[in-house]
Design an enzyme around this catalytic site. Structure first.
Site: not given
Ligand code: IVH
Length: 697
Positions: A243, A124, A332, A122, A428, A450, A445, A426, A126
């Site tokens: 998720y 991640k 990450k 999945e 220079c 220059c 300038c 400037c 932010d």
């Molecule tokens: S699963 C036990 N799935 O990442 C499972 N987390 O560092 C817990 N996050 O606190 C989380 N996308 O805020 C999961 N597809 C995803 C995610 C996700 C973002 C964040 C979430 C979590 C943090 C973990």
């Protein structure tokens, strides 16, 4: 008390720092360091604890997640199923190590063959972790993660998010907790930031203090969720991806994670469309690598990939550590934002005299390289962001975009700091007064002599979009200029191998090569020559129109302003700018020098085709039906593009004919560069765009 300087003292100090930053991030929504810097602290403490298990304390931040709620304005919610964090994998080797641990955890001595896990990948997101509780199909409560055990009740605010279902479709369990991420899409964030900056300018003009401007979508999303007035949250365009499950009572039983996600989608939850179930860790890594390359193609921010074991029985057997599940890991991406110290602000002078402020930074590794400088755009930007020398600032470098300073972290600003004043001189050696005309964003300038402008004009002359002289980059231009060998771009045409050999770093080969590529540029087509002159507003497309209409440089010089103004791609402003440029005596002298050097003024192999590929490199490999290799390359060049012989990170697309070179195919796949078939190539020549069918391999 622990002694400073001892291992226990070091661990205690790291723990103190981590707790402090936890609180700033989770409870106060005002982080002082970037996620990457925070992660580094946690890793350092973990490593220390691994080497010295005797220093681990029960309340070490490695033993729990997040921050306890301090000074909460929302009532607290105890999570029935705790909201744990995830362990991180920073690269392929750490991902592999996680996979090995999973396999070991699942290996069963009573079975002959080890059990293979399959995975769900999945994005991640932010944003902010959220737990939504439904009873009898109705949204009853929304809670933040908090410290993982106790979060905050933000139901009224979350209920304003359009995509969060308030009532579930038939078939929902009696009690259902859904975990997911609340996030602010990038375009909504940009709008919010622009509005805040505009408000601040008004505030400052009225003698009031500016308010903090959100620095990224996550920060803005957090602020939006913590509004006391849900009507404000409602205006913020927040969104949500589901998720994971929390507490569930009743409803169907699931065998796999992907079943639960399908079920969630079926009863009305938004589930991210990029989620994939994959069989092997190799495929998982491909997925991670793909999204690392393509993270900016998404309309929301991601900072990695979450990899989860799919089979729910296997998850049960793997269980949790004190901090995180063993069945999942966060891969990450390298950070694109870091915090660092702003050492000073300096001003650079461009070829047209524009003075651009830039930040001199304590170097940081961000967005894949070490950054020591970042643009601040112009005087108003500096004012709007109110960055000051000595500030701790957030630096961002995303994808191919040039590094920029996002903003200062006000909570750690030194007490004695003063707003930065634009130096109106400037930099220079001539130190002329700079000017900013009424109603203009730029400070300039205006000194024709220059030396800084001169260097930039030569650099521009040799650049890719102009005369395209290989080997004549910034460094060499500065060397030539310091040695007094060049006064204007025309002087490069009389440079000799001997002169170049007197410069540091040149040997016979490199000097001869440079002289040859300078000589080759004499026959560049007229549009490139016109662009290279550098009159304000005279870019590739206006140059193209003028070349077509007038055919050679002498005719352009002789043309009236009215004739120029009615040329395709030109208008009264550019026409006036061109006339002004040719009226400067130094420029006419330069034209004479160019003529004497044998630079072609009338090379009108001008393409009549639209210049849709300017700045784009398209590699062709294998044989095509409708084009010979030469014709294909010429077709690209005729549209302003380039067709190099090899694939690099700068390649825009790779055209694959029959029997393509395997090296090029693999390289394109590794770098995530789109590939096209012949049909896609024809479409590209027509529009300059990739058709929707083209895809990274
Ligand atoms: S699963 C036990 N799935 O990442 C499972 N987390 O560092 C817990 N996050 O606190 C989380 N996308 O805020 C999961 N597809 C995803 C995610 C996700 C973002 C964040 C979430 C979590 C943090 C973990």
């Amino acid at each position: 008390m622990t002694e400073p300087g001892t291992t226990a003292g070091q661990a205690a100090e790291l723990a103190r720092l981590i707790r402090y930053h936890n609180e700033r991030y989770h409870a106060l929504d005002a982080p002082e360091i970037s996620d990457a810097d925070y992660d580094a602290l946690v890793r350092e403490l973990k490593a220390l604890e691994a080497r010295h298990p005797e220093v681990v304390t029960d309340d070490s931040p490695t033993q729990g997640v997040g921050a306890a709620i301090v000074g909460a304005t929302f009532s607290s919610v105890t999570h029935r199923v705790s909201m744990t964090s995830l362990d991180n994998a920073m690269d392929a080797a750490e991902l592999q190590a996680w996979g090995d641990r999973v396999k070991r955890g699942l290996s069963d001595t009573t079975r002959a063959a080890p059990i293979a896990a399959s995975y769900v990948c999945e994005l991640k997101i932010d944003g902010l972790a959220m737990s939504l509780r439904y009873e009898q199909g109705r949204l009853m409560q929304a809670a933040t993660r908090g410290d993982g055990k106790v979060g905050e009740d933000v139901t009224a605010n979350v209920a304003t998010i359009a995509v969060v279902p308030k009532r579930l479709r038939a078939g929902a369990p009696e009690v259902l907790e859904v975990r997911g991420e609340v996030y602010l899409p990038i375009d909504a964030f940009e709008r919010l930031r622009a509005a805040k900056e505009a408000e601040n300018l008004e505030r400052v003009a009225a003698g009031r203090k500016p308010e903090p401007v959100p620095v990224n979508p996550r920060n803005a999303g957090a602020g939006s969720l913590r509004q006391k007035d849900p009507r404000i949250t409602a205006q913020r365009e927040l969104a949500f991806w589901s998720y994971q499950l929390g507490e569930v009572v009743g409803g169907p039983a699931f065998a796999s994670h992907h079943d639960t996600l399908e079920f969630l989608a079926s009863i009305g939850f938004p589930v991210n469309p990029e989620i994939r179930a994959l069989a092997t860790l190799d495929e998982v890594y491909q997925y991670c690598a793909h999204w690392q390359q393509h993270r900016h193609d998404l309309p929301y921010e991601i900072d990695g990939v979450v990899v989860k074991v799919d089979d729910l029985d296997q998850r049960e057997r793997l269980g949790f550590t004190s901090r995180a599940p063993r069945w999942a890991v966060a891969f990450k991406f390298p950070p694109e934002e870091r915090t660092t110290i702003l050492r000073g602000i300096q001003v650079s002078i461009g070829r047209t005299g524009r003075a651009t402020p830039f930040a001199v930074l304590e170097p940081v590794f961000v967005g894949g390289s070490t950054v020591g400088m970042a643009t601040l755009h112009n005087q108003d930007q500096v004012k709007r962001k109110d960055v000051r020398p000595g500030d701790t600032v957030i630096v961002r470098k995303a994808g191919d975009v040039i590094p920029e300073v996002v903003g200062p972290i006000l909570s750690v600003r030194p007490a004695e700091s003063e707003p930065w004043e634009f130096p109106m001189i400037c930099p220079c050696p001539l130190r002329t007064q700079l000017v900013r005309s009424e109603g203009e964003a730029d400070t300039r300038c205006v000194e024709p002599g220059c030396p800084f402008q001169r260097d930039q004009r030569i650099i521009y002359w040799a650049s890719r979009g102009a005369m395209d002289i290989e080997g004549l980059g910034d460094r060499t231009v500065f060397q030539l200029s310091d040695a007094g060998l060049v006064e204007d771009p025309a002087d490069i045409y009389t440079l000799t191998v001997e002169q170049l050999l007197s410069l540091e770093g040149f040997a016979a080969m490199s000097a001869e090569k440079l002289v040859a590529s300078i000589a080759a540029s004499k026959s560049q087509p007229l549009p490139r020559l016109l662009t290279a002159l550098g009159a304000k507003g005279l870019g590739p497309s206006a140059s193209e129109g003028i070349s077509r209409a007038f055919g050679n440089l002498d005719a352009v010089m002789a043309a009236s302003e009215a004739d120029l103004a009615t040329t395709e791609g030109v208008g009264p402003i550019i026409a006036a700018s061109i006339k002004r440029w040719f009226s400067v005596p130094a420029h006419r002298e330069m034209i004479d020098k160019l003529r004497a050097a044998g630079v072609e003024f009338g090379n009108v192999v001008v393409s009549r085709l639209p210049q849709v590929l300017v700045g784009k490199a398209v590699v062709v490999t294998g044989s095509l039906n409708g084009f010979t290799r030469e014709q294909a390359e010429q077709a690209i060049k005729d549209r302003g593009g380039k067709s190099p012989g090899s694939v690099s990170a700068k390649t825009y697309a790779v055209v694959l004919g029959a029997d393509p070179g395997a090296g090029k195919v693999t390289k394109a796949a590794d770098l995530g560069i789109p590939t096209l078939d012949e049909g896609g190539f024809v479409a590209l020549l027509d529009s300059g765009e990739l058709s929707s069918a083209s895809s990274p391999q």
